[in-house]
Design an enzyme around this catalytic site. Structure first.
Site, short mmCIF file in Angstrom:
data_model
loop_
_atom_site.label_atom_id
_atom_site.label_comp_id
_atom_site.label_asym_id
_atom_site.label_seq_id
_atom_site.Cartn_x
_atom_site.Cartn_y
_atom_site.Cartn_z
N THR A 1 53.20 101.41 35.07
CA THR A 1 52.70 100.27 35.83
C THR A 1 53.83 99.53 36.54
O THR A 1 54.99 99.58 36.09
CB THR A 1 51.98 99.30 34.87
N ASP A 2 53.48 98.78 37.58
CA ASP A 2 54.48 97.93 38.26
C ASP A 2 54.82 96.69 37.43
O ASP A 2 55.79 96.00 37.72
CB ASP A 2 53.98 97.52 39.66
N GLU A 3 54.02 96.42 36.37
CA GLU A 3 54.25 95.19 35.59
C GLU A 3 55.58 95.23 34.84
O GLU A 3 56.08 94.19 34.41
CB GLU A 3 53.11 94.94 34.61
N TYR B 1 51.89 93.56 26.89
CA TYR B 1 51.46 94.82 27.54
C TYR B 1 52.61 95.40 28.36
O TYR B 1 52.97 96.58 28.21
CB TYR B 1 50.23 94.58 28.43
N LYS C 1 54.75 98.93 27.88
CA LYS C 1 54.83 100.00 28.89
C LYS C 1 56.29 100.25 29.27
O LYS C 1 56.71 101.39 29.45
CB LYS C 1 54.00 99.64 30.13
N LYS D 1 38.36 93.37 33.53
CA LYS D 1 39.40 93.19 34.55
C LYS D 1 38.83 92.42 35.73
O LYS D 1 37.61 92.39 35.95
CB LYS D 1 39.93 94.56 35.00
#
Ligand code: NAD
Ligand code: DAU
Length: 361
Positions: free
Chosen positions: A137-139, A163, A167, A202
């Site tokens: 993910t970009d997070e 989260y 990741k 979401k």
């Protein structure tokens, strides 16, 4: 289709995984072994259209079960593992982080161990072909200010939620297995997906379903947080491109160049619902928008610089946000049975727990 062209997909009953399996069978057609332990987010109904298709082999199990994974690898001899399985909801990671560490960190570690042992047993030619593709993910890159440049593959990691941290940790393990053991890994870091089969905890599916039913539309904080939206089938085509031609050890950022403030996403959904499902009793859906207590540590803005995958692999998203969001609203309107099935008692408990304490502002 040859058995040696098969792939092992983890988490293929979730939102992106099931879209990936469905499009893989349509576009590529080689067998998929789909390992998923069916958490609240996993749903076999997503794959109903493959019920009689021998190319889809569903296995109910945990990625952390090394004996099971090793048996599956030896039996099916896949040419690749495409790893989606994860706990994926930021709000849940804030309330109860344990499962995120268990699956995203320990589960990925365990899967890497199984993959490493399998890879070591392959012939030289098979080893050359094998890939472990980690879907991330970009997070992991943290939060951007309004004028900061978009996240590139060299942006330092700065995860802000449990989260994102889980990741980031899994990305580091994947990287280490390339450098230490020579496992041919690939990592994709993608922005926010939307589309069919998105679990309605979401933002986008929650707003569609609440708006349809005349319920409040809970917007966190000032509604000006920005996400970079990508239609899920475009994420799937990016993963296929990376699997096909990505360079082992490399990471690829994937995004749709569709940055939107949350409030703009929500008003777009309101207007589409008023057009496609008008209701005299509800009236204008925009009236349902309610600003509520913010998410703790809420990242302000995500933006992806996808030049590497575009230039090196020729990948381009096919969908624009305006067409993709319309298709998505239409999909939810046409698939009310799917919606009813996923909104179990456990779903209602989560909605109650997450929103009860978020006071309207
Ligand atoms: P999801 O929550 O909809 O699905 C996750 C799937 O993994 C479910 O089917 C679940 O049953 C399965 N799973 C969970 N724990 C498991 C375990 N221990 N063993 C086997 N299966 C398990 O998630 P999603 O939104 O489809 O995301 C898929 C992947 O893509 C995740 O790794 C996520 O971090 C990443 N990602 C998601 C987005 C997004 O916008 N949704 C964007 C970028 C990256
Ligand atoms: O960026 C990729 C990530 O996108 C993925 O890695 C995650 O798995 C995926 O869940 C998603 O994370 P977000 O936290 O961005 O998605 P979510 O849909 O939860 O929230 C999108 C934005 O909307 C975020 O700024 C929080 C806000 N929001 C969300 C909900 C659920 C609201 O304002 N109200 C809500 O009720």
């Amino acid at each position: 289709m040859n058995k040696e062209d098969s792939i092992l997909v983890t988490g293929g009953a979730g939102f992106i995984g099931s879209n990936f399996v469905l499009t893989w069978i349509m576009e590529i057609g080689s067998p998929v072994i789909n390992l998923d332990n069916l958490t609240y987010a996993g749903n076999r109904n997503n794959l109903q259209s493959l019920d009689r298709d021998s190319r889809h082999i569903f296995v109910h199990g945990d990625i952390a079960d090394q004996a099971l994974v090793s048996d599956l690898l030896r039996e099916h001899k896949p040419k690749a593992i495409v790893h989606f399985a994860a706990e994926s909801h930021v709000d849940r990671s804030i309330v109860a982080p344990d499962a995120f560490i268990r699956t995203n960190v320990f589960g990925t570690f365990s899967l890497l161990q199984s993959a490493r042992a399998y890879h070591a047993e392959l012939s030289a030619d098979e080893q050359k072909r094998f890939r472990f593709l980690h879907v991330s993910t970009d997070e992991v890159y943290g939060s951007l200010g309004p004028d900061d440049p978009a996240f590139s593959e060299t942006t330092p990691y700065a995860p802000n939620s449990p989260y994102a941290a889980s990741k980031a940790s899994s990305d580091h393990l994947v990287r280490a297995y390339f450098h230490t053991y020579g496992l041919p890994v690939l990592t994709t870091n993608c922005s926010n997906n939307y589309g069919p089969y998105h679990f309605p905890e979401k933002l986008i599916p929650l707003m569609i379903l609440n708006g349809l039913e005349g319920e409040q539309l809970p917007v966190y904080g000032d509604g000006k947080n920005v996400r970079d939206w990508l239609y899920v089938e475009d994420h799937c085509s990016a993963i296929r491109a990376v699997l096909d031609s990505g360079r082992p050890g490399e990471t690829y950022n994937v995004g749709g160049s569709s940055e939107r403030q949350n409030i703009d996403v929500v008003t777009t959904i309101c207007d589409l619902l008023d057009e496609l499902a008008p209701s005299d009793a509800i009236g204008s859906r925009r009236k349902l928008i309610t600003y509520v207590t913010d998410r703790p540590g809420h990242d302000r803005r995500y933006s992806i610089d996808a030049r590497k995958i575009r230039q090196e692999l020729g990948w381009e998203p096919a969908e624009r946000f305006e067409s993709g969001i319309r298709k998505t609203v239409e999909w939810y309107l046409a698939n009310q049975n799917w919606v009813e099935n996923v909104r179990s008692g456990a779903y209602h408990q989560w909605i109650e727990a997450n929103y009860a304490e978020r006071v309207a502002r």
